[in-house]
Design a protein around this motif. Sequence first.
Motif, mmCIF file in Angstrom:
data_model
loop_
_atom_site.group_PDB
_atom_site.id
_atom_site.type_symbol
_atom_site.label_atom_id
_atom_site.label_comp_id
_atom_site.label_asym_id
_atom_site.label_seq_id
_atom_site.Cartn_x
_atom_site.Cartn_y
_atom_site.Cartn_z
ATOM 1 N N LEU A 99 32.246 -86.648 -85.722
ATOM 2 C CA LEU A 99 30.803 -86.655 -85.954
ATOM 3 C C LEU A 99 30.346 -85.208 -86.073
ATOM 4 O O LEU A 99 30.770 -84.356 -85.286
ATOM 5 C CB LEU A 99 30.073 -87.332 -84.792
ATOM 6 C CG LEU A 99 30.624 -88.676 -84.310
ATOM 7 C CD1 LEU A 99 29.787 -89.211 -83.167
ATOM 8 C CD2 LEU A 99 30.686 -89.688 -85.447
ATOM 9 N N TYR A 100 29.530 -84.930 -87.058
ATOM 10 C CA TYR A 100 29.074 -83.550 -87.204
ATOM 11 C C TYR A 100 27.604 -83.504 -87.601
ATOM 12 O O TYR A 100 27.081 -84.415 -88.253
ATOM 13 C CB TYR A 100 29.927 -82.783 -88.219
ATOM 14 C CG TYR A 100 29.895 -83.329 -89.624
ATOM 15 C CD1 TYR A 100 28.967 -82.866 -90.558
ATOM 16 C CD2 TYR A 100 30.815 -84.287 -90.033
ATOM 17 C CE1 TYR A 100 28.942 -83.364 -91.851
ATOM 18 C CE2 TYR A 100 30.800 -84.784 -91.327
ATOM 19 C CZ TYR A 100 29.869 -84.318 -92.230
ATOM 20 O OH TYR A 100 29.850 -84.810 -93.509
ATOM 21 N N GLN A 101 26.957 -82.448 -87.159
ATOM 22 C CA GLN A 101 25.552 -82.184 -87.483
ATOM 23 C C GLN A 101 25.449 -80.698 -87.803
ATOM 24 O O GLN A 101 25.696 -79.851 -86.946
ATOM 25 C CB GLN A 101 24.657 -82.557 -86.297
ATOM 26 C CG GLN A 101 23.173 -82.471 -86.591
ATOM 27 C CD GLN A 101 22.361 -82.910 -85.382
ATOM 28 O OE1 GLN A 101 22.396 -82.256 -84.342
ATOM 29 N NE2 GLN A 101 21.642 -84.009 -85.512
ATOM 30 N N VAL A 102 25.136 -80.399 -89.066
ATOM 31 C CA VAL A 102 25.137 -79.018 -89.548
ATOM 32 C C VAL A 102 23.801 -78.732 -90.211
ATOM 33 O O VAL A 102 23.415 -79.418 -91.161
ATOM 34 C CB VAL A 102 26.282 -78.778 -90.547
ATOM 35 C CG1 VAL A 102 26.289 -77.318 -91.008
ATOM 36 C CG2 VAL A 102 27.635 -79.147 -89.936
ATOM 37 N N PRO A 103 23.050 -77.729 -89.738
ATOM 38 C CA PRO A 103 21.774 -77.398 -90.371
ATOM 39 C C PRO A 103 21.960 -77.024 -91.839
ATOM 40 O O PRO A 103 23.011 -76.533 -92.253
ATOM 41 C CB PRO A 103 21.286 -76.185 -89.556
ATOM 42 C CG PRO A 103 22.005 -76.271 -88.256
ATOM 43 C CD PRO A 103 23.333 -76.886 -88.565
ATOM 44 N N GLU A 104 20.911 -77.277 -92.630
ATOM 45 C CA GLU A 104 20.981 -77.055 -94.071
ATOM 46 C C GLU A 104 21.312 -75.605 -94.414
ATOM 47 O O GLU A 104 21.981 -75.340 -95.422
ATOM 48 C CB GLU A 104 19.651 -77.454 -94.730
ATOM 49 C CG GLU A 104 19.662 -77.373 -96.249
ATOM 50 C CD GLU A 104 20.686 -78.289 -96.897
ATOM 51 O OE1 GLU A 104 21.145 -77.956 -98.014
ATOM 52 O OE2 GLU A 104 21.030 -79.325 -96.299
ATOM 53 N N GLU A 105 20.892 -74.668 -93.579
ATOM 54 C CA GLU A 105 21.192 -73.265 -93.895
ATOM 55 C C GLU A 105 22.683 -72.950 -93.790
ATOM 56 O O GLU A 105 23.141 -71.902 -94.266
ATOM 57 C CB GLU A 105 20.401 -72.307 -92.987
ATOM 58 C CG GLU A 105 20.686 -72.430 -91.501
ATOM 59 C CD GLU A 105 19.680 -73.349 -90.808
ATOM 60 O OE1 GLU A 105 19.425 -73.129 -89.611
ATOM 61 O OE2 GLU A 105 19.154 -74.267 -91.485
ATOM 62 N N HIS A 106 23.438 -73.855 -93.193
ATOM 63 C CA HIS A 106 24.893 -73.684 -93.106
ATOM 64 C C HIS A 106 25.613 -74.718 -93.973
ATOM 65 O O HIS A 106 26.715 -75.160 -93.654
ATOM 66 C CB HIS A 106 25.352 -73.791 -91.651
ATOM 67 C CG HIS A 106 24.793 -72.720 -90.769
ATOM 68 N ND1 HIS A 106 25.098 -71.381 -90.941
ATOM 69 C CD2 HIS A 106 23.921 -72.786 -89.722
ATOM 70 C CE1 HIS A 106 24.456 -70.667 -90.031
ATOM 71 N NE2 HIS A 106 23.735 -71.493 -89.285
ATOM 72 N N ARG A 147 33.121 -72.215 -87.701
ATOM 73 C CA ARG A 147 31.944 -73.030 -87.378
ATOM 74 C C ARG A 147 30.790 -72.162 -86.887
ATOM 75 O O ARG A 147 30.941 -71.401 -85.927
ATOM 76 C CB ARG A 147 32.304 -74.063 -86.304
ATOM 77 C CG ARG A 147 31.136 -74.971 -85.908
ATOM 78 C CD ARG A 147 31.567 -76.017 -84.894
ATOM 79 N NE ARG A 147 31.982 -75.432 -83.646
ATOM 80 C CZ ARG A 147 31.163 -75.096 -82.650
ATOM 81 N NH1 ARG A 147 29.843 -75.284 -82.789
ATOM 82 N NH2 ARG A 147 31.627 -74.580 -81.534
ATOM 83 N N PRO A 148 29.622 -72.259 -87.518
ATOM 84 C CA PRO A 148 28.452 -71.526 -87.009
ATOM 85 C C PRO A 148 28.037 -72.053 -85.635
ATOM 86 O O PRO A 148 28.282 -73.220 -85.304
ATOM 87 C CB PRO A 148 27.366 -71.820 -88.059
ATOM 88 C CG PRO A 148 28.094 -72.358 -89.255
ATOM 89 C CD PRO A 148 29.324 -73.017 -88.745
ATOM 90 N N ASP A 149 27.401 -71.224 -84.843
ATOM 91 C CA ASP A 149 26.966 -71.635 -83.512
ATOM 92 C C ASP A 149 26.018 -72.825 -83.561
ATOM 93 O O ASP A 149 25.981 -73.649 -82.643
ATOM 94 C CB ASP A 149 26.277 -70.469 -82.797
ATOM 95 C CG ASP A 149 27.251 -69.351 -82.440
ATOM 96 O OD1 ASP A 149 28.472 -69.620 -82.380
ATOM 97 O OD2 ASP A 149 26.787 -68.214 -82.223
ATOM 98 N N GLU A 150 25.232 -72.930 -84.644
ATOM 99 C CA GLU A 150 24.231 -74.008 -84.745
ATOM 100 C C GLU A 150 24.841 -75.343 -85.159
ATOM 101 O O GLU A 150 24.179 -76.377 -85.092
ATOM 102 C CB GLU A 150 23.143 -73.614 -85.755
ATOM 103 C CG GLU A 150 22.332 -72.379 -85.359
ATOM 104 C CD GLU A 150 23.017 -71.089 -85.744
ATOM 105 O OE1 GLU A 150 22.439 -70.010 -85.506
ATOM 106 O OE2 GLU A 150 24.145 -71.148 -86.305
ATOM 107 N N ALA A 151 26.078 -75.340 -85.628
ATOM 108 C CA ALA A 151 26.724 -76.575 -86.080
ATOM 109 C C ALA A 151 27.357 -77.298 -84.897
ATOM 110 O O ALA A 151 27.902 -76.682 -83.989
ATOM 111 C CB ALA A 151 27.782 -76.264 -87.129
ATOM 112 N N ARG A 152 27.279 -78.619 -84.928
ATOM 113 C CA ARG A 152 27.862 -79.444 -83.870
ATOM 114 C C ARG A 152 28.930 -80.348 -84.472
ATOM 115 O O ARG A 152 28.693 -81.007 -85.491
ATOM 116 C CB ARG A 152 26.781 -80.302 -83.201
ATOM 117 C CG ARG A 152 25.681 -79.490 -82.538
ATOM 118 C CD ARG A 152 26.193 -78.761 -81.292
ATOM 119 N NE ARG A 152 25.132 -77.993 -80.651
ATOM 120 C CZ ARG A 152 24.950 -76.698 -80.846
ATOM 121 N NH1 ARG A 152 25.738 -76.035 -81.678
ATOM 122 N NH2 ARG A 152 23.976 -76.051 -80.221
#
Length: 263
Positions: A99-106, A147-152
Amino acid sequence: MSDVITRGRSAGLVPFLFGLTGRAALPGVALRRLLGDLGVSDDAARALLSRLARAGQLAAERHGRTVEYRLAGDLARGFDRIRSPSEPAPWTGSFAAVLYQVPEEHRPFRDALRRAAVLAGYGVLQPGVLISMSDLGTRLDGVLADRPDEARVWPARLALSVGDAAAAASVAWDLPGLARDYRVHQRRLAAAGAQTPADPQAALRAYADTLMPILVETLREPRLPQGLMPADWPGPGLREAIGRYSAAVVPAFTAYLDALTSP
Protein backbone atom coordinates in the motif's frame (compact mmCIF):
# COMPACT_ATOMS: atom_id res chain seq x y z
CA MET A 1 16.38 6.72 -10.44
CA SER A 2 17.60 3.56 -12.16
CA ASP A 3 14.29 2.62 -13.82
CA VAL A 4 14.10 6.06 -15.46
CA ILE A 5 17.63 5.67 -16.82
CA THR A 6 17.03 2.17 -18.18
CA ARG A 7 13.72 2.67 -19.92
CA GLY A 8 13.36 2.30 -23.66
CA ARG A 9 13.93 -0.21 -26.42
CA SER A 10 17.72 0.16 -26.46
CA ALA A 11 18.04 -0.78 -22.78
CA GLY A 12 15.83 -3.82 -23.38
CA LEU A 13 18.12 -4.95 -26.19
CA VAL A 14 20.93 -5.57 -23.70
CA PRO A 15 19.33 -8.46 -21.73
CA PHE A 16 17.87 -9.71 -25.02
CA LEU A 17 21.41 -10.08 -26.42
CA PHE A 18 22.62 -11.83 -23.26
CA GLY A 19 19.82 -14.34 -23.63
CA LEU A 20 20.48 -14.81 -27.32
CA THR A 21 24.19 -15.51 -26.88
CA GLY A 22 23.62 -17.71 -23.84
CA ARG A 23 26.55 -16.09 -22.05
CA ALA A 24 26.63 -14.72 -18.50
CA ALA A 25 29.31 -12.17 -19.44
CA LEU A 26 29.88 -10.33 -22.70
CA PRO A 27 32.78 -8.08 -23.73
CA GLY A 28 31.82 -4.50 -24.39
CA VAL A 29 33.13 -4.61 -27.95
CA ALA A 30 30.82 -7.53 -28.80
CA LEU A 31 27.84 -5.88 -27.13
CA ARG A 32 28.42 -2.65 -29.06
CA ARG A 33 28.75 -4.54 -32.34
CA LEU A 34 25.51 -6.45 -31.75
CA LEU A 35 23.70 -3.30 -30.67
CA GLY A 36 24.93 -1.75 -33.92
CA ASP A 37 23.44 -4.66 -35.85
CA LEU A 38 20.14 -3.82 -34.15
CA GLY A 39 20.23 -0.16 -35.16
CA VAL A 40 22.04 1.51 -32.25
CA SER A 41 24.98 3.74 -33.22
CA ASP A 42 28.36 3.06 -31.61
CA ASP A 43 28.28 6.34 -29.68
CA ALA A 44 24.76 5.61 -28.45
CA ALA A 45 25.77 2.06 -27.49
CA ARG A 46 28.76 3.30 -25.48
CA ALA A 47 26.57 5.84 -23.71
CA LEU A 48 23.89 3.22 -23.02
CA LEU A 49 26.30 0.72 -21.47
CA SER A 50 27.82 3.49 -19.34
CA ARG A 51 24.41 4.64 -18.09
CA LEU A 52 23.29 1.10 -17.30
CA ALA A 53 26.50 0.43 -15.36
CA ARG A 54 26.16 3.67 -13.37
CA ALA A 55 22.54 2.79 -12.60
CA GLY A 56 23.48 -0.66 -11.28
CA GLN A 57 21.79 -2.48 -14.15
CA LEU A 58 25.08 -3.81 -15.52
CA ALA A 59 28.17 -4.96 -13.62
CA ALA A 60 31.40 -4.04 -15.43
CA GLU A 61 34.71 -5.83 -14.87
CA ARG A 62 37.93 -4.87 -16.61
CA HIS A 63 40.35 -7.53 -17.89
CA GLY A 64 43.36 -5.69 -19.26
CA ARG A 65 42.05 -3.52 -22.10
CA THR A 66 38.75 -5.40 -22.26
CA VAL A 67 35.64 -4.59 -20.24
CA GLU A 68 33.17 -7.41 -19.63
CA TYR A 69 29.57 -6.81 -18.63
CA ARG A 70 27.09 -8.88 -16.64
CA LEU A 71 23.42 -8.15 -16.06
CA ALA A 72 22.51 -6.72 -12.65
CA GLY A 73 19.62 -5.03 -10.86
CA ASP A 74 16.19 -4.86 -12.50
CA LEU A 75 17.56 -5.97 -15.87
CA ALA A 76 18.88 -9.19 -14.32
CA ARG A 77 15.62 -9.82 -12.45
CA GLY A 78 13.49 -9.28 -15.55
CA PHE A 79 15.85 -11.50 -17.56
CA ASP A 80 15.58 -14.28 -14.97
CA ARG A 81 11.77 -14.07 -14.98
CA ILE A 82 11.70 -14.64 -18.74
CA ARG A 83 14.49 -17.22 -18.93
CA SER A 84 13.66 -19.30 -15.84
CA PRO A 85 10.03 -18.75 -14.88
CA SER A 86 9.29 -19.97 -11.38
CA GLU A 87 6.50 -22.38 -10.56
CA PRO A 88 3.48 -20.62 -9.08
CA ALA A 89 3.21 -20.77 -5.33
CA PRO A 90 0.10 -22.50 -3.97
CA TRP A 91 -2.78 -20.25 -2.96
CA THR A 92 -2.66 -19.66 0.79
CA GLY A 93 -5.74 -17.46 1.05
CA SER A 94 -4.12 -14.05 0.70
CA PHE A 95 -2.01 -11.90 -1.58
CA ALA A 96 1.07 -10.05 -0.42
CA ALA A 97 0.25 -6.38 -0.88
CA VAL A 98 2.04 -3.06 -0.96
CA LEU A 99 0.00 0.00 0.00
CA TYR A 100 1.42 3.38 -0.86
CA GLN A 101 0.46 7.03 -0.54
CA VAL A 102 2.64 9.52 -2.41
CA PRO A 103 1.93 13.27 -2.64
CA GLU A 104 1.50 14.64 -6.15
CA GLU A 105 4.70 16.67 -5.90
CA HIS A 106 6.57 13.36 -5.72
CA ARG A 107 4.86 11.84 -8.73
CA PRO A 108 8.18 10.72 -10.33
CA PHE A 109 8.80 8.48 -7.31
CA ARG A 110 5.23 7.12 -7.47
CA ASP A 111 5.63 6.31 -11.17
CA ALA A 112 9.03 4.73 -10.56
CA LEU A 113 7.60 2.60 -7.74
CA ARG A 114 4.81 1.32 -9.96
CA ARG A 115 7.18 0.52 -12.85
CA ALA A 116 9.64 -1.30 -10.59
CA ALA A 117 6.79 -3.22 -8.93
CA VAL A 118 5.31 -4.34 -12.26
CA LEU A 119 8.75 -5.47 -13.45
CA ALA A 120 9.14 -7.40 -10.19
CA GLY A 121 5.84 -9.19 -10.79
CA TYR A 122 3.32 -7.09 -8.86
CA GLY A 123 -0.11 -6.32 -10.24
CA VAL A 124 -1.85 -2.95 -9.85
CA LEU A 125 -5.18 -3.69 -8.18
CA GLN A 126 -6.11 -0.02 -7.87
CA PRO A 127 -4.25 3.27 -7.30
CA GLY A 128 -2.13 2.85 -4.20
CA VAL A 129 -2.55 -0.95 -3.99
CA LEU A 130 -0.12 -3.48 -5.48
CA ILE A 131 -0.55 -7.25 -5.07
CA SER A 132 1.74 -10.22 -5.53
CA MET A 133 1.86 -13.91 -4.73
CA SER A 134 4.95 -13.45 -2.56
CA ASP A 135 6.08 -10.93 0.03
CA LEU A 136 7.98 -7.76 -0.77
CA GLY A 137 11.42 -9.14 0.13
CA THR A 138 14.15 -7.09 -1.51
CA ARG A 139 12.51 -6.69 -4.91
CA LEU A 140 11.78 -2.98 -4.51
CA ASP A 141 14.79 -2.00 -2.41
CA GLY A 142 16.37 -0.06 -5.25
CA VAL A 143 13.46 2.30 -5.81
CA LEU A 144 12.54 2.49 -2.11
CA ALA A 145 16.03 3.80 -1.38
CA ASP A 146 14.88 7.01 -3.11
CA ARG A 147 11.60 7.28 -1.17
CA PRO A 148 10.81 10.89 -0.20
CA ASP A 149 10.10 11.50 3.48
CA GLU A 150 6.50 12.47 2.63
CA ALA A 151 5.78 9.17 0.84
CA ARG A 152 4.27 6.26 2.75
CA VAL A 153 4.77 2.61 1.74
CA TRP A 154 3.34 -0.24 3.82
CA PRO A 155 3.60 -4.02 3.28
CA ALA A 156 0.31 -5.81 4.00
CA ARG A 157 -1.72 -8.98 3.34
CA LEU A 158 -5.00 -9.07 1.39
CA ALA A 159 -7.14 -12.07 2.36
CA LEU A 160 -9.65 -13.22 -0.30
CA SER A 161 -11.66 -16.27 -1.26
CA VAL A 162 -10.48 -18.16 -4.35
CA GLY A 163 -13.23 -16.61 -6.45
CA ASP A 164 -12.51 -13.08 -5.28
CA ALA A 165 -8.76 -13.66 -5.66
CA ALA A 166 -9.28 -14.74 -9.29
CA ALA A 167 -11.36 -11.62 -9.96
CA ALA A 168 -8.73 -9.41 -8.29
CA ALA A 169 -5.95 -11.04 -10.34
CA SER A 170 -7.90 -10.44 -13.55
CA VAL A 171 -8.05 -6.72 -12.72
CA ALA A 172 -4.54 -6.33 -11.28
CA TRP A 173 -2.77 -7.93 -14.23
CA ASP A 174 -5.41 -7.11 -16.88
CA LEU A 175 -5.59 -10.78 -17.83
CA PRO A 176 -8.31 -10.34 -20.51
CA GLY A 177 -6.24 -7.68 -22.29
CA LEU A 178 -3.06 -9.70 -21.97
CA ALA A 179 -4.78 -12.79 -23.36
CA ARG A 180 -5.91 -10.82 -26.44
CA ASP A 181 -2.36 -9.56 -26.95
CA TYR A 182 -0.95 -13.08 -26.60
CA ARG A 183 -3.23 -14.41 -29.34
CA VAL A 184 -2.20 -11.57 -31.65
CA HIS A 185 1.46 -12.40 -30.96
CA GLN A 186 0.88 -16.06 -31.82
CA ARG A 187 -0.48 -15.13 -35.24
CA ARG A 188 2.38 -12.69 -35.83
CA LEU A 189 5.01 -15.29 -34.97
CA ALA A 190 3.45 -17.83 -37.33
CA ALA A 191 3.65 -15.33 -40.19
CA ALA A 192 7.14 -14.06 -39.36
CA GLY A 193 8.73 -17.52 -39.21
CA ALA A 194 8.19 -18.00 -42.93
CA GLN A 195 10.08 -14.81 -43.84
CA THR A 196 13.63 -15.30 -42.51
CA PRO A 197 16.30 -13.16 -44.24
CA ALA A 198 19.33 -15.07 -45.51
CA ASP A 199 21.85 -12.46 -44.31
CA PRO A 200 22.85 -13.20 -40.67
CA GLN A 201 22.74 -9.58 -39.51
CA ALA A 202 19.41 -8.94 -41.23
CA ALA A 203 18.02 -12.14 -39.71
CA LEU A 204 19.22 -11.07 -36.26
CA ARG A 205 17.55 -7.69 -36.59
CA ALA A 206 14.29 -9.19 -37.86
CA TYR A 207 14.34 -11.65 -34.95
CA ALA A 208 14.85 -8.88 -32.39
CA ASP A 209 12.21 -6.63 -33.96
CA THR A 210 9.68 -9.47 -33.88
CA LEU A 211 10.44 -11.14 -30.58
CA MET A 212 11.55 -8.37 -28.21
CA PRO A 213 8.13 -6.70 -27.81
CA ILE A 214 6.61 -10.13 -27.16
CA LEU A 215 9.16 -11.04 -24.49
CA VAL A 216 8.59 -7.70 -22.77
CA GLU A 217 4.87 -8.46 -22.81
CA THR A 218 5.44 -11.80 -21.08
CA LEU A 219 6.84 -9.89 -18.09
CA ARG A 220 3.25 -8.82 -17.44
CA GLU A 221 2.10 -12.41 -16.92
CA PRO A 222 1.75 -13.31 -13.24
CA ARG A 223 2.75 -16.69 -11.81
CA LEU A 224 -0.61 -17.62 -10.31
CA PRO A 225 -1.76 -21.04 -9.09
CA GLN A 226 -4.44 -23.08 -10.78
CA GLY A 227 -7.83 -21.60 -10.00
CA LEU A 228 -6.66 -17.99 -10.23
CA MET A 229 -5.70 -18.05 -13.94
CA PRO A 230 -8.39 -18.29 -16.67
CA ALA A 231 -9.04 -21.86 -17.82
CA ASP A 232 -8.27 -21.00 -21.47
CA TRP A 233 -5.11 -19.01 -20.75
CA PRO A 234 -3.02 -18.69 -23.98
CA GLY A 235 0.37 -18.42 -22.25
CA PRO A 236 1.48 -22.01 -23.00
CA GLY A 237 0.44 -21.60 -26.63
CA LEU A 238 2.45 -18.40 -26.95
CA ARG A 239 5.55 -20.02 -25.47
CA GLU A 240 5.23 -22.88 -27.95
CA ALA A 241 4.92 -20.34 -30.79
CA ILE A 242 8.07 -18.56 -29.56
CA GLY A 243 9.90 -21.90 -29.57
CA ARG A 244 8.82 -22.70 -33.12
CA TYR A 245 9.74 -19.22 -34.35
CA SER A 246 13.16 -19.36 -32.69
CA ALA A 247 13.85 -22.81 -34.13
CA ALA A 248 13.10 -21.46 -37.60
CA VAL A 249 15.10 -18.19 -37.39
CA VAL A 250 18.00 -18.53 -34.92
CA PRO A 251 20.05 -20.95 -37.10
CA ALA A 252 20.37 -18.14 -39.66
CA PHE A 253 22.63 -16.14 -37.34
CA THR A 254 24.02 -18.68 -34.82
CA ALA A 255 27.44 -18.93 -36.49
CA TYR A 256 27.68 -15.15 -36.65
CA LEU A 257 26.94 -14.81 -32.92
CA ASP A 258 29.41 -17.54 -32.00
CA ALA A 259 32.19 -15.95 -34.05
CA LEU A 260 31.56 -12.55 -32.48
CA THR A 261 31.27 -13.62 -28.84
CA SER A 262 33.61 -16.62 -28.50
CA PRO A 263 36.68 -15.92 -26.32
